[in-house]
Motif scaffolding. Structure first.
Motif, mmCIF file in Angstrom:
data_model
loop_
_atom_site.group_PDB
_atom_site.id
_atom_site.type_symbol
_atom_site.label_atom_id
_atom_site.label_comp_id
_atom_site.label_asym_id
_atom_site.label_seq_id
_atom_site.Cartn_x
_atom_site.Cartn_y
_atom_site.Cartn_z
ATOM 1 N N ILE A 1 0.659 -1.224 -0.058
ATOM 2 C CA ILE A 1 -0.017 0.095 -0.062
ATOM 3 C C ILE A 1 0.723 1.232 -0.012
ATOM 4 O O ILE A 1 0.596 2.195 -0.830
ATOM 5 C CB ILE A 1 -0.941 -0.113 1.307
ATOM 6 N N ALA A 2 1.965 1.263 0.903
ATOM 7 C CA ALA A 2 2.731 2.427 0.681
ATOM 8 C C ALA A 2 3.699 2.624 -0.502
ATOM 9 O O ALA A 2 3.744 3.747 -1.051
ATOM 10 C CB ALA A 2 3.886 2.465 2.062
ATOM 11 N N THR B 1 -3.173 3.920 8.314
ATOM 12 C CA THR B 1 -4.161 3.459 9.147
ATOM 13 C C THR B 1 -5.643 3.479 8.534
ATOM 14 O O THR B 1 -6.285 2.529 8.872
ATOM 15 C CB THR B 1 -4.196 4.224 10.644
ATOM 16 N N ALA B 2 -5.798 4.400 7.835
ATOM 17 C CA ALA B 2 -7.149 4.601 7.385
ATOM 18 C C ALA B 2 -7.403 3.648 6.349
ATOM 19 O O ALA B 2 -8.356 3.096 6.012
ATOM 20 C CB ALA B 2 -7.166 5.949 6.872
ATOM 21 N N ARG B 3 -6.169 3.246 5.547
ATOM 22 C CA ARG B 3 -6.483 2.298 4.418
ATOM 23 C C ARG B 3 -6.617 0.920 5.116
ATOM 24 O O ARG B 3 -7.328 0.041 4.252
ATOM 25 C CB ARG B 3 -5.128 2.362 3.665
ATOM 26 N N LEU B 4 -5.802 0.686 6.146
ATOM 27 C CA LEU B 4 -5.797 -0.893 6.485
ATOM 28 C C LEU B 4 -7.090 -1.179 7.389
ATOM 29 O O LEU B 4 -7.583 -2.283 7.299
ATOM 30 C CB LEU B 4 -4.578 -0.981 7.350
ATOM 31 N N THR C 1 -2.058 -2.027 16.189
ATOM 32 C CA THR C 1 -1.595 -2.722 15.135
ATOM 33 C C THR C 1 -0.756 -1.966 14.088
ATOM 34 O O THR C 1 0.279 -2.165 13.341
ATOM 35 C CB THR C 1 -2.463 -3.691 14.577
ATOM 36 N N CYS C 2 -1.758 -0.746 13.807
ATOM 37 C CA CYS C 2 -1.312 0.207 12.659
ATOM 38 C C CYS C 2 -0.096 1.003 13.074
ATOM 39 O O CYS C 2 0.852 1.012 12.250
ATOM 40 C CB CYS C 2 -2.439 1.349 12.421
ATOM 41 N N GLN C 3 -0.076 1.133 14.202
ATOM 42 C CA GLN C 3 1.237 1.802 15.067
ATOM 43 C C GLN C 3 2.418 0.998 14.773
ATOM 44 O O GLN C 3 3.657 1.585 14.599
ATOM 45 C CB GLN C 3 1.123 2.324 16.340
ATOM 46 N N ALA C 4 2.361 -0.129 15.158
ATOM 47 C CA ALA C 4 3.598 -1.434 14.919
ATOM 48 C C ALA C 4 4.063 -1.336 13.611
ATOM 49 O O ALA C 4 5.101 -1.452 13.411
ATOM 50 C CB ALA C 4 3.042 -2.558 15.607
ATOM 51 N N ALA D 1 5.825 1.897 12.540
ATOM 52 C CA ALA D 1 7.159 1.720 13.051
ATOM 53 C C ALA D 1 7.992 0.982 12.405
ATOM 54 O O ALA D 1 9.355 1.135 12.443
ATOM 55 C CB ALA D 1 6.921 1.305 14.456
ATOM 56 N N GLN D 2 7.751 -0.357 12.000
ATOM 57 C CA GLN D 2 8.513 -1.239 11.199
ATOM 58 C C GLN D 2 8.944 -0.443 9.677
ATOM 59 O O GLN D 2 9.846 -0.598 9.174
ATOM 60 C CB GLN D 2 7.938 -2.600 10.868
ATOM 61 N N LEU D 3 7.756 0.261 9.193
ATOM 62 C CA LEU D 3 8.065 0.789 7.708
ATOM 63 C C LEU D 3 8.802 2.052 7.967
ATOM 64 O O LEU D 3 8.916 2.734 6.831
ATOM 65 C CB LEU D 3 6.419 0.929 7.050
ATOM 66 N N GLN D 4 8.977 2.668 9.254
ATOM 67 C CA GLN D 4 9.400 4.094 9.363
ATOM 68 C C GLN D 4 8.692 5.224 8.614
ATOM 69 O O GLN D 4 9.217 5.892 7.864
ATOM 70 C CB GLN D 4 10.990 3.882 8.678
ATOM 71 N N LEU D 5 7.319 5.165 9.262
ATOM 72 C CA LEU D 5 6.464 6.179 8.653
ATOM 73 C C LEU D 5 6.308 7.105 9.817
ATOM 74 O O LEU D 5 6.430 6.688 10.866
ATOM 75 C CB LEU D 5 5.191 5.501 8.277
ATOM 76 N N THR D 6 6.010 8.338 9.238
ATOM 77 C CA THR D 6 5.996 9.312 10.593
ATOM 78 C C THR D 6 4.437 9.543 10.353
ATOM 79 O O THR D 6 3.772 9.503 9.568
ATOM 80 C CB THR D 6 6.631 10.635 9.941
#
Length: 224
Positions: A186-187, A204-207, A213-216, A219-224
Protein backbone atom coordinates in the motif's frame (compact mmCIF):
# COMPACT_ATOMS: atom_id res chain seq x y z
CA UNK A 1 134.76 13.76 -9.84
CA UNK A 2 135.52 16.33 -12.52
CA UNK A 3 133.34 15.92 -15.53
CA UNK A 4 135.15 14.95 -18.70
CA UNK A 5 134.92 17.37 -21.61
CA UNK A 6 133.48 15.60 -24.64
CA UNK A 7 133.90 17.14 -28.07
CA UNK A 8 130.62 18.27 -29.61
CA UNK A 9 130.35 18.80 -33.37
CA UNK A 10 127.71 21.49 -32.94
CA UNK A 11 129.90 23.41 -30.47
CA UNK A 12 132.89 23.21 -32.81
CA UNK A 13 130.74 24.40 -35.69
CA UNK A 14 129.49 27.32 -33.60
CA UNK A 15 133.07 28.37 -32.74
CA UNK A 16 134.10 28.27 -36.40
CA UNK A 17 131.02 30.20 -37.57
CA UNK A 18 131.47 32.80 -34.83
CA UNK A 19 135.15 33.33 -35.61
CA UNK A 20 134.55 33.73 -39.36
CA UNK A 21 131.61 36.06 -38.86
CA UNK A 22 133.63 38.06 -36.32
CA UNK A 23 136.50 38.41 -38.82
CA UNK A 24 134.20 39.38 -41.70
CA UNK A 25 132.56 42.11 -39.62
CA UNK A 26 135.97 43.42 -38.61
CA UNK A 27 137.18 43.53 -42.21
CA UNK A 28 134.03 45.31 -43.38
CA UNK A 29 134.24 47.90 -40.57
CA UNK A 30 137.92 48.51 -41.31
CA UNK A 31 137.17 48.94 -45.03
CA UNK A 32 134.41 51.44 -44.16
CA UNK A 33 136.91 53.68 -42.34
CA UNK A 34 136.74 52.27 -38.78
CA UNK A 35 140.38 51.60 -37.85
CA UNK A 36 142.06 50.22 -34.76
CA UNK A 37 139.93 49.09 -31.81
CA UNK A 38 136.78 50.49 -33.44
CA UNK A 39 136.90 47.84 -36.17
CA UNK A 40 137.01 45.10 -33.48
CA UNK A 41 134.07 46.66 -31.55
CA UNK A 42 131.66 46.28 -34.44
CA UNK A 43 131.56 42.44 -34.42
CA UNK A 44 131.03 42.50 -30.64
CA UNK A 45 128.11 44.95 -31.02
CA UNK A 46 126.41 42.86 -33.73
CA UNK A 47 126.79 39.59 -31.82
CA UNK A 48 125.55 41.12 -28.55
CA UNK A 49 122.42 42.45 -30.26
CA UNK A 50 121.82 39.04 -31.84
CA UNK A 51 122.13 37.27 -28.48
CA UNK A 52 119.85 39.79 -26.72
CA UNK A 53 117.16 39.39 -29.38
CA UNK A 54 117.41 35.58 -29.19
CA UNK A 55 117.00 35.59 -25.40
CA UNK A 56 114.01 37.88 -25.72
CA UNK A 57 112.47 35.55 -28.29
CA UNK A 58 112.74 32.63 -25.88
CA UNK A 59 110.95 34.62 -23.17
CA UNK A 60 108.15 36.10 -25.31
CA UNK A 61 107.74 35.91 -29.06
CA UNK A 62 106.67 39.49 -29.65
CA UNK A 63 107.12 41.53 -32.83
CA UNK A 64 109.92 43.69 -31.39
CA UNK A 65 112.10 40.67 -30.63
CA UNK A 66 111.70 39.32 -34.17
CA UNK A 67 112.48 42.75 -35.64
CA UNK A 68 115.78 43.24 -33.81
CA UNK A 69 116.78 39.61 -34.35
CA UNK A 70 116.27 40.08 -38.10
CA UNK A 71 118.30 43.34 -38.08
CA UNK A 72 121.27 41.74 -36.26
CA UNK A 73 121.12 38.65 -38.47
CA UNK A 74 121.03 40.79 -41.62
CA UNK A 75 124.11 42.74 -40.43
CA UNK A 76 126.04 39.53 -39.77
CA UNK A 77 125.04 37.85 -43.04
CA UNK A 78 125.57 41.06 -44.99
CA UNK A 79 129.15 41.31 -43.76
CA UNK A 80 129.80 37.66 -44.68
CA UNK A 81 128.44 38.14 -48.19
CA UNK A 82 130.13 41.52 -48.72
CA UNK A 83 133.57 40.14 -47.89
CA UNK A 84 133.15 37.15 -50.24
CA UNK A 85 134.43 39.15 -53.23
CA UNK A 86 131.15 40.78 -54.22
CA UNK A 87 132.26 44.12 -52.79
CA UNK A 88 135.49 45.98 -53.49
CA UNK A 89 136.81 46.64 -50.00
CA UNK A 90 139.25 49.16 -51.43
CA UNK A 91 136.40 51.35 -52.70
CA UNK A 92 133.49 51.02 -50.25
CA UNK A 93 130.34 52.90 -51.37
CA UNK A 94 129.14 55.87 -49.39
CA UNK A 95 125.84 54.25 -48.26
CA UNK A 96 127.78 51.39 -46.65
CA UNK A 97 130.02 53.84 -44.80
CA UNK A 98 126.87 55.57 -43.52
CA UNK A 99 125.39 52.24 -42.30
CA UNK A 100 128.62 51.26 -40.53
CA UNK A 101 128.92 54.68 -38.90
CA UNK A 102 125.29 54.65 -37.72
CA UNK A 103 125.36 51.06 -36.44
CA UNK A 104 126.49 51.82 -32.83
CA UNK A 105 123.48 54.06 -32.17
CA UNK A 106 121.10 51.54 -33.77
CA UNK A 107 122.57 48.67 -31.76
CA UNK A 108 122.32 50.66 -28.52
CA UNK A 109 118.66 51.48 -29.20
CA UNK A 110 117.82 47.85 -29.98
CA UNK A 111 119.65 46.50 -26.93
CA UNK A 112 117.95 49.01 -24.63
CA UNK A 113 114.49 48.18 -25.95
CA UNK A 114 115.09 44.44 -25.66
CA UNK A 115 116.53 44.50 -22.14
CA UNK A 116 114.24 47.10 -20.59
CA UNK A 117 111.01 46.13 -22.35
CA UNK A 118 108.07 45.64 -19.93
CA UNK A 119 107.26 42.07 -18.99
CA UNK A 120 104.20 40.56 -20.65
CA UNK A 121 100.99 41.00 -18.68
CA UNK A 122 99.70 37.92 -16.88
CA UNK A 123 96.81 36.07 -18.42
CA UNK A 124 94.59 36.21 -15.32
CA UNK A 125 93.66 39.83 -14.64
CA UNK A 126 93.55 40.94 -11.03
CA UNK A 127 90.17 41.92 -9.63
CA UNK A 128 89.91 45.57 -8.70
CA UNK A 129 88.55 46.41 -5.21
CA UNK A 130 84.84 47.01 -5.15
CA UNK A 131 84.27 44.96 -8.28
CA UNK A 132 81.69 42.21 -8.14
CA UNK A 133 83.16 38.77 -8.52
CA UNK A 134 81.00 36.16 -10.12
CA UNK A 135 81.01 33.07 -8.00
CA UNK A 136 81.09 29.78 -9.85
CA UNK A 137 77.77 28.06 -10.00
CA UNK A 138 77.41 25.09 -7.72
CA UNK A 139 77.50 21.82 -9.61
CA UNK A 140 74.23 20.00 -9.90
CA UNK A 141 74.24 16.81 -7.87
CA UNK A 142 71.77 14.10 -8.74
CA UNK A 143 70.72 12.13 -5.65
CA UNK A 144 69.21 8.69 -5.68
CA UNK A 145 67.54 7.57 -2.45
CA UNK A 146 67.82 3.96 -1.46
CA UNK A 147 65.65 4.23 1.65
CA UNK A 148 62.36 4.96 -0.06
CA UNK A 149 59.56 3.96 2.32
CA UNK A 150 57.10 1.33 1.21
CA UNK A 151 53.87 2.75 -0.13
CA UNK A 152 51.03 2.66 2.32
CA UNK A 153 48.39 0.10 1.48
CA UNK A 154 45.28 1.55 0.00
CA UNK A 155 42.58 1.78 2.57
CA UNK A 156 39.75 -0.58 1.80
CA UNK A 157 36.48 1.17 1.35
CA UNK A 158 34.01 -0.07 3.86
CA UNK A 159 30.48 -0.12 2.47
CA UNK A 160 28.05 1.96 4.43
CA UNK A 161 25.67 -0.14 6.44
CA UNK A 162 22.05 0.77 6.36
CA UNK A 163 20.71 1.24 9.84
CA UNK A 164 18.49 -1.56 11.01
CA UNK A 165 14.88 -0.66 11.45
CA UNK A 166 14.05 0.17 15.06
CA UNK A 167 12.61 -2.65 16.97
CA UNK A 168 9.03 -2.14 18.01
CA UNK A 169 8.34 -1.66 21.70
CA UNK A 170 7.84 -4.74 23.77
CA UNK A 171 4.19 -3.96 24.51
CA UNK A 172 3.29 -3.52 20.81
CA UNK A 173 1.43 -6.39 19.19
CA UNK A 174 3.26 -8.66 16.77
CA UNK A 175 2.55 -8.05 13.09
CA UNK A 176 2.25 -11.06 10.83
CA UNK A 177 4.60 -10.99 7.82
CA UNK A 178 1.72 -11.18 5.34
CA UNK A 179 0.08 -8.11 6.91
CA UNK A 180 3.41 -6.26 6.89
CA UNK A 181 3.89 -7.07 3.19
CA UNK A 182 0.36 -5.88 2.45
CA UNK A 183 1.00 -2.58 4.24
CA UNK A 184 4.34 -2.17 2.39
CA UNK A 185 2.54 -2.67 -0.97
CA UNK A 186 0.00 0.00 0.00
CA UNK A 187 2.83 2.39 0.90
CA UNK A 188 4.65 1.67 -2.41
CA UNK A 189 1.50 2.23 -4.43
CA UNK A 190 0.91 5.52 -2.66
CA UNK A 191 4.53 6.66 -3.35
CA UNK A 192 4.24 5.72 -7.03
CA UNK A 193 0.97 7.55 -7.49
CA UNK A 194 1.65 10.69 -5.47
CA UNK A 195 5.44 10.85 -5.38
CA UNK A 196 5.36 11.26 -1.60
CA UNK A 197 5.75 8.86 1.27
CA UNK A 198 2.53 7.71 2.90
CA UNK A 199 1.90 8.90 6.41
CA UNK A 200 0.99 6.72 9.39
CA UNK A 201 -2.53 8.22 9.56
CA UNK A 202 -3.19 7.50 5.88
CA UNK A 203 -1.92 3.94 6.20
CA UNK A 204 -4.13 3.39 9.30
CA UNK A 205 -7.16 4.63 7.36
CA UNK A 206 -6.34 2.32 4.45
CA UNK A 207 -5.82 -0.79 6.57
CA UNK A 208 -8.76 -0.26 8.90
CA UNK A 209 -7.03 -2.13 11.74
CA UNK A 210 -6.76 -1.28 15.44
CA UNK A 211 -4.51 1.62 16.32
CA UNK A 212 -1.84 -0.41 18.16
CA UNK A 213 -1.42 -2.75 15.18
CA UNK A 214 -1.24 0.14 12.73
CA UNK A 215 1.32 1.89 14.93
CA UNK A 216 3.44 -1.26 15.00
CA UNK A 217 3.26 -1.53 11.19
CA UNK A 218 4.13 2.19 10.78
CA UNK A 219 7.07 1.78 13.13
CA UNK A 220 8.50 -1.13 11.11
CA UNK A 221 8.00 0.76 7.82
CA UNK A 222 9.55 3.91 9.35
CA UNK A 223 6.52 6.04 8.62
CA UNK A 224 5.87 9.31 10.35
Amino acid sequence: MPRSIRPDAVLVQAVIAGALSFAHLHDLAAAAGQSGWKAWAYPVSVDLLLVAAWRRLRASRDRSSWTWFAIALAASLGANVATAGLLDLGHVPAWLRILVAGWPALAFLGGTLLVHAPAPAPVASEVEPGEDVEEPAAPEVEMHRTDIPDPEPASETVPELTPAPPKPPVDTPAVPPALLNHARSIADAHRNSTGEQITAETLTARLGLPAPTCQAIAAQLQLT
